[in-house]
Design a protein around this motif. Structure first.
Motif, PDB file in Angstrom:
ATOM      1  N   ARG A   2       0.980  -1.169   0.001  1.00 47.42           N
ATOM      2  CA  ARG A   2      -0.034   0.028  -0.155  1.00 47.42           C
ATOM      3  C   ARG A   2       0.822   1.248  -0.119  1.00 47.42           C
ATOM      4  O   ARG A   2       1.340   1.540   1.013  1.00 47.42           O
ATOM      5  CB  ARG A   2      -0.913  -0.035   1.351  1.00 47.42           C
ATOM      6  CG  ARG A   2      -1.761   1.262   1.025  1.00 47.42           C
ATOM      7  CD  ARG A   2      -2.951   0.741   1.758  1.00 47.42           C
ATOM      8  NE  ARG A   2      -4.155   1.713   1.058  1.00 47.42           N
ATOM      9  CZ  ARG A   2      -5.167   1.016   1.051  1.00 47.42           C
ATOM     10  NH1 ARG A   2      -5.585   0.350   1.806  1.00 47.42           N
ATOM     11  NH2 ARG A   2      -6.111   1.986   0.455  1.00 47.42           N
ATOM     12  N   GLN A   4       1.463   5.270  -1.287  1.00 41.31           N
ATOM     13  CA  GLN A   4       0.823   6.346  -1.947  1.00 41.31           C
ATOM     14  C   GLN A   4       1.369   7.427  -2.315  1.00 41.31           C
ATOM     15  O   GLN A   4       2.597   7.621  -1.969  1.00 41.31           O
ATOM     16  CB  GLN A   4      -0.287   6.747  -0.923  1.00 41.31           C
ATOM     17  CG  GLN A   4       0.161   7.203   0.153  1.00 41.31           C
ATOM     18  CD  GLN A   4      -0.875   7.815   1.099  1.00 41.31           C
ATOM     19  OE1 GLN A   4      -2.036   7.581   0.847  1.00 41.31           O
ATOM     20  NE2 GLN A   4      -0.424   8.124   2.155  1.00 41.31           N
ATOM     21  N   ILE A 184       0.108   3.951   1.703  1.00 45.84           N
ATOM     22  CA  ILE A 184      -1.156   4.596   1.808  1.00 45.84           C
ATOM     23  C   ILE A 184      -1.196   5.744   2.322  1.00 45.84           C
ATOM     24  O   ILE A 184      -0.530   5.632   3.582  1.00 45.84           O
ATOM     25  CB  ILE A 184      -2.341   3.685   2.004  1.00 45.84           C
ATOM     26  CG1 ILE A 184      -2.579   2.619   1.078  1.00 45.84           C
ATOM     27  CG2 ILE A 184      -3.647   4.483   2.155  1.00 45.84           C
ATOM     28  CD1 ILE A 184      -3.106   3.095  -0.436  1.00 45.84           C
ATOM     29  N   GLU A 202      -1.768   6.359  -2.870  1.00 47.10           N
ATOM     30  CA  GLU A 202      -1.010   5.301  -2.773  1.00 47.10           C
ATOM     31  C   GLU A 202       0.110   5.016  -3.736  1.00 47.10           C
ATOM     32  O   GLU A 202       0.229   5.738  -4.853  1.00 47.10           O
ATOM     33  CB  GLU A 202      -2.110   3.851  -3.067  1.00 47.10           C
ATOM     34  CG  GLU A 202      -2.519   3.947  -4.492  1.00 47.10           C
ATOM     35  CD  GLU A 202      -3.117   2.300  -4.635  1.00 47.10           C
ATOM     36  OE1 GLU A 202      -3.184   1.754  -3.811  1.00 47.10           O
ATOM     37  OE2 GLU A 202      -3.713   2.537  -5.823  1.00 47.10           O
ATOM     38  N   GLN A 279      -6.887  -1.086  -2.264  1.00 44.86           N
ATOM     39  CA  GLN A 279      -5.598  -0.991  -2.544  1.00 44.86           C
ATOM     40  C   GLN A 279      -4.789  -1.583  -3.516  1.00 44.86           C
ATOM     41  O   GLN A 279      -5.227  -2.919  -3.724  1.00 44.86           O
ATOM     42  CB  GLN A 279      -4.731  -1.208  -1.179  1.00 44.86           C
ATOM     43  CG  GLN A 279      -3.152  -0.980  -1.133  1.00 44.86           C
ATOM     44  CD  GLN A 279      -2.658  -1.140   0.144  1.00 44.86           C
ATOM     45  OE1 GLN A 279      -3.373  -1.632   0.984  1.00 44.86           O
ATOM     46  NE2 GLN A 279      -1.248  -0.987   0.160  1.00 44.86           N
ATOM     47  N   ASP A 289      -6.953   3.305  -6.801  1.00 46.35           N
ATOM     48  CA  ASP A 289      -7.468   3.081  -5.359  1.00 46.35           C
ATOM     49  C   ASP A 289      -8.350   4.457  -5.007  1.00 46.35           C
ATOM     50  O   ASP A 289      -9.445   4.442  -4.302  1.00 46.35           O
ATOM     51  CB  ASP A 289      -6.406   2.942  -4.217  1.00 46.35           C
ATOM     52  CG  ASP A 289      -7.029   2.670  -2.730  1.00 46.35           C
ATOM     53  OD1 ASP A 289      -8.507   2.536  -2.866  1.00 46.35           O
ATOM     54  OD2 ASP A 289      -6.368   2.693  -1.928  1.00 46.35           O
TER      55      ASP A 289
END
Length: 389
Positions: A2, A4, A184, A202, A279, A289
């Motif tokens: 994940r 970002q 993320i 993400e 994700q 996402d």
């Protein structure tokens, strides 16, 4: 993974003085008198809308990549503006690092960047705290306070909530980039306590091979307070979905090269929102996402970006012939004779399809500066790579 990229808003369109060493306000394009917009002139409102939309589209990835880079590798491994070793809590060429942070919190670090080499005029203070949430994952809370030159009161505070997964962690909870990781991030930029910019991003960075890593990402964001003079708010959604390359350079800096593609949005103040999907943990990305809802498409953009960071600080930015809304073109350069804290460090110019200048902007390495629409003379404030008012 994940990861970002919050490339939320680089108020870009404008930046004037091209080429290393340029300083001062952005120059007009030869042969394009002020106010000239070609055979099909745009209205003043359209020029402002295009300029703001373009700036945000560029600023978003630059800001997010900066956030990614400032969150990898222990700060005590290298100094922000030099190659010598860093001493914890001492001034190192305009940068101070504290592990733990100055408050002594567990699992924390703090980086303070100053306008001057002697560390007397604070520019940006970043406090990071992390929590282990699994064998290969952790959550990170970051608070970034930004200060105008000569003022000890923060002009803005950005709060980041980050989740890092599929990672290997080293000293002080920093992910090891060579092993790859996913990230993320959700962010809120507050000005004098009022929520201004909302963004989410993400990023997925693959394991390194000979110092180079493949990456991809997407992001979405918008100005929550809007631009009162236009009675509108602006947003963006997109990213480097196919992916680009992160290269480790011999001096310890890293360079990201890729093309950001997406859509700029406009809507009534309070109308835009970020929608969250699923994700992505590998490249390329087929379904982002993060997307934007509630606005009207202003147009699409394609922005080839090359950005170099050292110890989490932007060192060089280049955008060549980016294709933006309404057929506009953006070019951005770094004025290498200026320090990163100069408001003329990054400059650029937005031109329309007939080659006439639409707007210019000039910002420092933190994305603080001014966007100016050429014909009307309207000026907009940029903070943290976003047009805020």
């Amino acid at each position: 993974m994940r990861n970002q990229v919050v490339y939320a808003a680089l108020a870009a369109l404008l930046l004037a003085g091209c080429g290393g060493g340029a300083s001062g306000s952005a120059p007009s394009i030869p042969g394009s008198p002020s106010g000239s917009t070609g055979s099909a002139p745009q209205s003043a409102q359209t020029q402002s809308e295009d300029s703001i939309a373009s700036a945000n589209a560029v600023g978003s990835p630059v800001k997010t990549l900066n956030s990614v880079e400032s969150g990898v590798g222990s700060p005590l491994a290298t100094v922000g503006r030099g190659a010598q070793a860093v001493t914890n809590g001492q001034c190192n060429n305009g940068v101070e690092y504290f592990v733990p942070d100055k408050n002594g919190d567990a699992n924390s670090s703090e980086r303070i960047v100053f306008y001057d080499q002697a560390c007397t005029q604070i520019a940006r203070d970043t406090v990071r705290k992390y929590t282990v949430i699994g064998t290969n994952a952790e959550s990170v809370s970051r608070t970034v306070s930004q200060y105008p030159q000569g003022n000890n009161t923060a002009s803005s505070v950005r709060s980041d909530n980050v989740t890092i997964s599929n990672a290997t962690f080293g000293n002080n909870g920093y992910p090891i980039v060579a092993d790859g990781f996913d990230r993320i991030q959700t962010s809120t930029l507050n000005l004098t306590g009022i929520k201004s910019i909302e963004s989410s991003a993400e990023y997925s960075i693959g394991a390194a091979n000979a110092g180079a890593s493949a990456y991809c990402g997407d992001s979405a964001g918008f100005n929550a307070t809007g631009i009162s003079s236009l009675n509108e708010t602006f947003g963006w959604a997109g990213g480097d979905l196919p992916g680009g390359t992160r290269t480790l350079n011999s001096d310890g800096s890293v360079t990201y090269s890729g093309t950001q593609s997406g859509t700029s949005y406009v809507g009534g103040i309070g109308a835009l929102n970020i929608a969250t999907g699923t994700q992505n943990t590998s490249c390329p990305i087929s379904t982002p996402d993060f997307t934007l809802t509630g606005g009207t498409s202003k147009g699409t953009y394609s922005i080839p970006i090359t950005a170099t960071y050292k110890a989490g600080l932007l060192e060089n930015l280049s955008v060549t012939n980016a294709q933006l809304v309404d057929g506009d073109t953006l070019n951005v350069t770094t004025n290498t004779s200026q320090p990163p804290t100069s408001s003329n460090f990054i400059s650029g110019v937005l031109t329309n399809s007939s080659g006439s200048q639409v707007s210019t902007f000039a910002v420092d390495a933190f994305g603080d500066g001014t966007l100016t629409v050429t014909q009307s003379g309207a000026q907009y404030v940029m903070n943290d790579w976003h047009v805020i008012k």
